[in-house]
Design an enzyme around this catalytic site. Structure first.
Site, PDB file in Angstrom:
ATOM      1  N   ASN A 111      35.833  17.255  40.047  1.00 19.96           N
ATOM      2  CA  ASN A 111      37.129  17.564  39.672  1.00 19.96           C
ATOM      3  C   ASN A 111      37.973  16.400  39.179  1.00 19.96           C
ATOM      4  OD1 ASN A 111      39.870  17.445  41.432  1.00 19.96           O
ATOM      5  ND2 ASN A 111      38.239  17.433  42.836  1.00 19.96           N
ATOM      6  N   MET A 113      41.521  17.339  38.440  1.00 23.02           N
ATOM      7  CA  MET A 113      42.552  18.348  38.356  1.00 23.02           C
ATOM      8  C   MET A 113      43.819  17.381  38.172  1.00 23.02           C
ATOM      9  SD  MET A 113      41.019  21.167  38.751  1.00 23.02           S
ATOM     10  CE  MET A 113      42.221  22.454  38.765  1.00 23.02           C
ATOM     11  N   GLY A 114      44.055  16.353  38.886  1.00 30.19           N
ATOM     12  CA  GLY A 114      45.298  15.684  38.639  1.00 30.19           C
ATOM     13  C   GLY A 114      46.594  16.196  39.361  1.00 30.19           C
ATOM     14  N   PHE A 115      46.491  16.846  40.559  1.00 34.02           N
ATOM     15  CA  PHE A 115      47.615  17.318  41.099  1.00 34.02           C
ATOM     16  C   PHE A 115      48.207  18.405  40.317  1.00 34.02           C
ATOM     17  CE2 PHE A 115      48.144  13.120  44.060  1.00 34.02           C
ATOM     18  CZ  PHE A 115      47.042  13.657  44.896  1.00 34.02           C
ATOM     19  N   SER A 180      43.386  10.430  46.227  1.00 33.22           N
ATOM     20  CA  SER A 180      42.822  11.011  45.197  1.00 33.22           C
ATOM     21  C   SER A 180      42.168  10.180  43.939  1.00 33.22           C
ATOM     22  CB  SER A 180      43.565  11.993  44.505  1.00 33.22           C
ATOM     23  OG  SER A 180      43.349  12.481  43.310  1.00 33.22           O
ATOM     24  N   ASN A 182      42.268  11.010  40.696  1.00 31.87           N
ATOM     25  CA  ASN A 182      42.728  11.676  39.758  1.00 31.87           C
ATOM     26  C   ASN A 182      44.091  11.127  39.293  1.00 31.87           C
ATOM     27  OD1 ASN A 182      40.263  12.768  39.099  1.00 31.87           O
ATOM     28  ND2 ASN A 182      40.706  14.381  40.737  1.00 31.87           N
ATOM     29  N   THR A 183      44.774  10.572  40.069  1.00 31.67           N
ATOM     30  CA  THR A 183      46.207  10.080  39.699  1.00 31.67           C
ATOM     31  C   THR A 183      46.327   8.535  39.816  1.00 31.67           C
ATOM     32  OG1 THR A 183      47.419  11.884  40.737  1.00 31.67           O
ATOM     33  CG2 THR A 183      48.624   9.789  40.407  1.00 31.67           C
ATOM     34  N   LYS A 216      44.841  10.571  54.857  1.00 33.64           N
ATOM     35  CA  LYS A 216      43.698  10.980  54.142  1.00 33.64           C
ATOM     36  C   LYS A 216      43.017   9.904  53.234  1.00 33.64           C
ATOM     37  CE  LYS A 216      41.117  14.746  51.846  1.00 33.64           C
ATOM     38  NZ  LYS A 216      41.140  16.167  51.220  1.00 33.64           N
TER      39      LYS A 216
HETATM   40  C1  LIG Z   1      38.565  21.536  43.144  1.00 25.60           C
HETATM   41  C2  LIG Z   1      39.154  20.304  43.973  1.00 25.60           C
HETATM   42  C3  LIG Z   1      40.486  19.926  44.021  1.00 25.60           C
HETATM   43  C4  LIG Z   1      40.832  19.290  45.166  1.00 25.60           C
HETATM   44  N1  LIG Z   1      42.095  18.723  45.486  1.00 25.60           N
HETATM   45  C5  LIG Z   1      42.634  18.062  46.531  1.00 25.60           C
HETATM   46  C6  LIG Z   1      43.838  17.783  46.675  1.00 25.60           C
HETATM   47  O1  LIG Z   1      44.700  18.231  45.915  1.00 25.60           O
HETATM   48  N2  LIG Z   1      44.250  16.859  47.566  1.00 25.60           N
HETATM   49  C7  LIG Z   1      43.368  16.355  48.569  1.00 25.60           C
HETATM   50  O2  LIG Z   1      43.702  15.708  49.384  1.00 25.60           O
HETATM   51  N3  LIG Z   1      41.867  16.822  48.441  1.00 25.60           N
HETATM   52  C8  LIG Z   1      41.532  17.638  47.392  1.00 25.60           C
HETATM   53  N4  LIG Z   1      40.325  17.735  47.142  1.00 25.60           N
HETATM   54  C9  LIG Z   1      39.347  17.189  48.177  1.00 25.60           C
HETATM   55  C10 LIG Z   1      38.927  18.025  49.225  1.00 25.60           C
HETATM   56  O3  LIG Z   1      39.957  18.222  49.934  1.00 25.60           O
HETATM   57  C11 LIG Z   1      37.759  17.505  50.122  1.00 25.60           C
HETATM   58  O4  LIG Z   1      38.385  16.245  50.704  1.00 25.60           O
HETATM   59  C12 LIG Z   1      36.551  17.046  49.305  1.00 25.60           C
HETATM   60  O5  LIG Z   1      36.269  17.971  48.205  1.00 25.60           O
HETATM   61  C13 LIG Z   1      35.381  16.917  50.097  1.00 25.60           C
HETATM   62  O6  LIG Z   1      34.856  17.961  50.800  1.00 25.60           O
HETATM   63  P1  LIG Z   1      33.982  19.139  50.209  1.00 25.60           P
HETATM   64  O7  LIG Z   1      32.685  18.288  50.103  1.00 25.60           O
HETATM   65  O8  LIG Z   1      33.716  20.097  51.572  1.00 25.60           O
HETATM   66  O9  LIG Z   1      34.533  19.838  49.055  1.00 25.60           O
HETATM   67  C14 LIG Z   1      40.070  18.380  46.144  1.00 25.60           C
HETATM   68  C15 LIG Z   1      38.400  18.985  46.025  1.00 25.60           C
HETATM   69  C16 LIG Z   1      38.200  19.803  44.875  1.00 25.60           C
HETATM   70  C17 LIG Z   1      36.708  20.161  44.931  1.00 25.60           C
END
Ligand SMILES: Cc1cc2nc3c(=O)[nH]c(=O)nc-3n(C[C@H](O)[C@H](O)[C@H](O)COP(=O)(O)O)c2cc1C
Length: 353
Positions: A111, A113-115, A180, A182-183, A216
């Site tokens: 992803n 997405m970029g918040f 993140s 993406n920012t 995080k």
């Molecule tokens: C589509 C998507 C959007 C995410 N958006 C955020 C976010 O806004 N903030 C954040 O701290 N982590 C975000 N994450 C990261 C997840 O919280 C997690 O740390 C990461 O995906 C690893 O866990 P997983 O392998 O179980 O997905 C996002 C992950 C995905 C797949």
């Protein structure tokens, strides 16, 4: 056959972001007054971390429910805690679509997405008037609020301070997300000087009886990072560290989408996130609670993470492939594992591996 197994081909026929929106809308149908949470947790899985009582250690990671729309349905599906966000002070569109990709052969997601989110004030209203109280009677889950900075902000640290001020009243805990990919530039807040300045500002903003604050971090680490970050966290009274966010690295992948830019999550992140957790555990020696996240899809994965030092775990990507019933199956599996190991609680298992 579980409902999700039937629905999955339909959901996968849509592009990933439309599928996500559809899923949120379907879940919202369950959040009205007619929604009854399933009885679900096992008393042995109750666990106290950072002064909070979690009904079980399995959480929904940030990014699925960015705007806090489906907290109750997700708790009702068995998650012990739900982390909404990332929420920025002002609403933000995020990057251009497409920006979310399923890597089905790899059981992974990329992803960028970029918040994208509707901003903290909108979420605040929703979380205040939510049906949470009614659900809480039978479903005492924990609500985390993950905060970040707007992309165009000229004062990123100021955005986190604003997040702490705005969201403390509704959150059981806050997560400071500096990981993140993406920012642009956000991850630089993990660097020594910037991290100290950020954590100083947050410490100065917290009020007595406010929610605990988690940090995080990314899984893409330099050798000295765990020790340095643990020290900064302890110095600034951070209550727990979440390890980890998505990775910008690309382990060997099979899918055509492997070269898409963004953060990679799911199965290919598992070994990396586990290794990062182990490094933080060895740097902290149990001195601060750790939360394992990244590539967790089964009770075995969750158990491995707990034994490696995680007091709680979170997941997101595995739910794309397994459906929301995954929380329940991991919880049941964990309860069985505790029993087999002859342990009375999750806390007794933390760091024993
Ligand atoms: C589509 C998507 C959007 C995410 N958006 C955020 C976010 O806004 N903030 C954040 O701290 N982590 C975000 N994450 C990261 C997840 O919280 C997690 O740390 C990461 O995906 C690893 O866990 P997983 O392998 O179980 O997905 C996002 C992950 C995905 C797949």
């Amino acid at each position: 056959m579980p409902l999700y197994t039937l629905l999955r081909p339909l959901i996968f026929a849509l592009d990933a972001e439309s599928a996500h929106r559809l899923t949120i809308n379907l879940l919202k149908l369950r959040s009205g007054t007619g929604f009854t949470p399933e009885p679900r947790w096992t008393p042995s899985l109750r666990t106290r971390v950072a002064g909070l009582d979690f009904p079980n250690p399995v959480g929904l990671a940030a990014g699925f429910d960015k705007n806090g729309e489906v907290v109750e349905p997700m708790l009702g599906l068995g998650f012990g805690f739900v982390e909404v966000g990332t929420l920025t002070p002002r609403p933000q569109r995020g990057n251009d679509r497409p920006r979310l990709f399923r890597l089905t052969e790899d059981r992974a997601v990329i992803n960028r997405m970029g918040f994208n989110n509707r901003g903290q004030q909108a979420a605040l209203k929703r979380l205040k008037r939510g049906t949470r109280r009614a659900v809480q009677l039978t479903n005492p889950g924990i609500l985390g609020v993950n905060i970040g900075a707007n992309k165009d902000s000229s004062d990123r640290i100021g955005d986190y301070v604003e997040g702490v001020r705005a969201m403390s009243g509704v959150a059981d805990y806050l997560t400071v997300n500096i990981s993140s990919p993406n920012t642009p530039g956000l991850r630089a807040l993990q660097d020594q000087g910037a991290l100290d300045a950020l954590l100083d500002a947050i410490k100065g903003t917290r009020v007595a009886n406010g929610p605990p604050v988690f940090l995080k971090v990314a899984p893409d680490l330099q050798k000295s990072d765990p020790e340095r970050i643990v020290r900064a966290a302890l110095d600034h009274r951070i209550d727990a560290i979440i390890i980890s966010n998505t990775t910008i690295s690309r382990p060997a992948l099979k899918s055509a989408r492997a070269r898409e830019q963004g953060g990679l999550s799911g199965e290919p992140l598992r070994a990396l996130a586990l290794d990062a957790l182990r490094q933080f555990r060895s740097a902290s020696g149990g001195g601060i609670p750790l939360i394992g996240c990244g590539g967790i899809a089964t009770a075995d994965d969750a158990w491995e993470r707990i034994r490696a030092g995680a007091s709680l775990i979170q997941l997101y990507s595995a739910m794309v492939y397994e459906g929301p019933g995954i929380a329940r199956s991991i919880i049941q599996g964990l309860a069985d594992k505790l029993k087999k190991a002859g342990l009375g609680s999750i806390a007794e298992a933390v760091g024993t591996g």
